[in-house]
Design an enzyme around this catalytic site. Structure first.
Site, PDB file in Angstrom:
ATOM      1  N   GLY A 177     -51.802 101.813   5.227  1.00 27.28           N
ATOM      2  CA  GLY A 177     -50.917 100.913   5.402  1.00 27.28           C
ATOM      3  C   GLY A 177     -50.593 100.223   3.938  1.00 27.28           C
ATOM      4  N   GLY A 178     -51.649 100.692   3.247  1.00 29.71           N
ATOM      5  CA  GLY A 178     -51.542  99.968   1.803  1.00 29.71           C
ATOM      6  C   GLY A 178     -51.481  98.555   1.883  1.00 29.71           C
ATOM      7  N   ILE A 179     -51.207  98.007   0.546  1.00 24.69           N
ATOM      8  CA  ILE A 179     -51.152  96.448   0.289  1.00 24.69           C
ATOM      9  C   ILE A 179     -50.232  95.996   1.169  1.00 24.69           C
ATOM     10  CG2 ILE A 179     -50.365  94.879  -1.425  1.00 24.69           C
ATOM     11  CD1 ILE A 179     -53.519  95.896  -1.951  1.00 24.69           C
ATOM     12  N   GLY A 232     -41.448  84.766  -9.248  1.00 24.00           N
ATOM     13  CA  GLY A 232     -40.895  86.018  -8.501  1.00 24.00           C
ATOM     14  C   GLY A 232     -41.151  85.779  -6.914  1.00 24.00           C
ATOM     15  N   ILE A 244     -43.170  82.330  -5.510  1.00 23.12           N
ATOM     16  CA  ILE A 244     -42.273  81.607  -4.599  1.00 23.12           C
ATOM     17  C   ILE A 244     -42.712  81.445  -3.126  1.00 23.12           C
ATOM     18  CG2 ILE A 244     -40.082  81.296  -3.829  1.00 23.12           C
ATOM     19  CD1 ILE A 244     -40.446  79.856  -6.652  1.00 23.12           C
ATOM     20  N   HIS A 266     -18.700  85.631  16.837  1.00 19.34           N
ATOM     21  CA  HIS A 266     -18.789  84.133  17.010  1.00 19.34           C
ATOM     22  C   HIS A 266     -19.551  83.269  18.069  1.00 19.34           C
ATOM     23  CE1 HIS A 266     -17.496  79.968  16.127  1.00 19.34           C
ATOM     24  NE2 HIS A 266     -17.119  79.924  17.486  1.00 19.34           N
TER      25      HIS A 266
END
Length: 464
Positions: A40-42, A182, A186, A443
């Site tokens: 899954g990585g970072i 970035g 943030i 709506h």
């Protein structure tokens, strides 16, 4: 050592690599994927997913504090940071296991180990149990990137953190300095500010969120300041003096240097590609500024070697990596996929308020010579936003005045990271203002603002 033969070997099992492996297997290729740390990585383990889990906790905490606005009561509101982190890690663990299951389900051979290119079509893998050699006519590099560390601002895990430390904090910051505005900077600034930290954000550029539309960034800045953040733009941290329980930051702005004392620093000054130890130079793969150089189809210039995701450069987004993974797998399998268009990839920042965008900013559209029409619609004019108690926000659209083509869309406010996909689909289908104007939006929804913003670009907005 006898080599194991495959059609495609993927190095790295992040959102680019594991998706490429699965798509390749779906297309009938014999595929192996090598991952050195975690499936899954970072993104899944230390990025996109766990940060969103933590930000959700902060969002709920924020809403609890606003209970009276909604006719509700909540006493003795508080949080347990360890429990917040535990939930975040649990979410990451669940998804990590899911990736392993998906690879197995699709008959992808998954190896945990460190890989390097041992020559054309050969990958040498070092695992906990020994060495293996994999052979394949096609090798996909998907090794991702890591946090950039500037001299003197290196993380120590105690008082100076990277995103990884911020996800498993050793303490709750009281006074926090975030270097870089970035998405990563943030989001952490927003999380810790919501939990009560006194947060200062320093950005070397002349405004925060420098890749976003200037008007949207200015709107977000005002909201952050209303929440108590201090924002310093056009400023630079020159050095950090580290004490036992504090850090003194030397901040230069407009030629003057001041000192800021905090107890914690988060450095979020960009990323660098994981190119080391792969044998790229020996094979002739070109690397510039820590990223592998590719053509629009992610080919490196060395036959049979591809690079995708963060390793191949901006935009550094998981969904871009995944789409490139699919594209490369289909190309290897003999298909004719379209190149990924960076201009149709949305960027999302999950702070409070959320920020989302796709395509050209107003300034970039003008700089490229377009005669443009710009539409805007504020959240305060939308019934659903008011009912949700989220009246602060803005939807902005940029069109080519001559053709009506949607050049860009930019949003700040509640749930805009979900809304932006409507404009992404519109750009992919090469929609015009006429198509969007004639579309009936349900709506009451926040999405009605997307319609009104288009109408406003041609002076036809109804509710503002």
């Amino acid at each position: 050592m006898a080599a194991k033969s495959f059609d495609m070997v993927v190095i790295g099992a992040g959102p680019g690599g594991y998706v490429a492996a699965i798509r390749g297997a779906q297309l009938g290729l014999k595929v192996a994927v090598v991952e050195r740390e975690h499936m899954g990585g970072i993104c899944l383990n230390w990025g996109c997913i766990p940060t969103k889990a933590m930000l959700r906790s902060a969002e709920v905490f924020h809403l609890m504090q606003r209970a009276k606005e909604f006719g509700l009561s909540a006493d003795r509101i508080g949080y347990d940071l360890d429990a917040v982190v535990k939930r975040s890690r649990g979410v990451a663990k669940q998804l990590n296991s899911g990736v392993g299951h998906l690879l197995k389900k699709n008959n992808v051979t998954a190896l945990m180990g460190t890989a390097r290119l041992d020559g054309p079509g050969r990958v040498h893998v070092t695992t906990d149990t020994g060495e293996e050699v994999l052979e394949a006519a096609n090798i996909v590099l998907a090794t991702g990137a890591r946090a950039r560390e500037l001299p003197g601002l290196e993380a120590d895990g105690k008082r100076v953190w990277t995103y990884k430390h911020a996800l498993v904090p050793p303490h709750m910051p009281k006074k926090l300095l975030v270097i870089g505005s970035g998405a990563i900077g943030i989001e952490f600034a927003s999380f810790y500010n919501t939990l009560g930290a006194e947060v200062t954000v320093i950005e070397v550029m002349d405004r925060i969120l420098p890749v976003e539309d200037e008007e949207i960034a200015a709107f977000a800045r005002k909201q952050f300041q209303k929440q108590g953040m201090t924002i310093l733009e056009g400023a630079m941290v020159k050095k950090l003096d580290r004490g036992r329980d504090n850090v003194v930051a030397h901040v230069e702005k407009a030629g003057e240097t001041t000192q800021l004392t905090v107890d914690t620093v988060i450095s979020a000054v960009g990323i660098v590609g994981n190119t080391e130890g792969l044998g790229l130079e020996k094979l002739g793969v070109t690397v510039e500024r820590t990223h592998v150089v590719t053509d629009p189809m992610c080919r490196t210039g060395v036959p049979g070697v591809y690079a995708i995701g963060d390793l191949a450069g901006a935009p550094w987004l998981a969904h871009k990596a995944s789409h490139e993974g699919v594209m490369v797998a289909e190309l290897i399998a003999g298909g004719h996929p379209h190149a990924v268009d960076p201009g149709s990839i949305a960027g999302c920042t999950y702070c409070q308020p959320q920020i989302a965008s796709v395509g050209l900013t107003e300034a970039k559209a003008r700089a490229q010579g377009f005669d443009i029409k710009v539409g805007r619609f504020p959240f305060i004019g939308n019934g659903k936003a008011i009912a949700l108690g989220e009246p602060e926000g803005l939807v902005k659209t940029v069109f080519d005045a001559r053709t009506g083509a949607l050049l860009g869309a930019h949003m700040v406010g509640a749930e805009v990271t979900e809304l932006i996909q409507g404009y992404v689909v519109g750009r992919q289908l090469e929609t015009t203002e006429a198509d969007l104007m004639q579309t009936v939006f349900p709506h009451p929804t926040l999405s009605e603002m997307m319609h009104e913003s288009v109408l406003d670009a041609w002076g036809r907005a109804i509710h503002f």
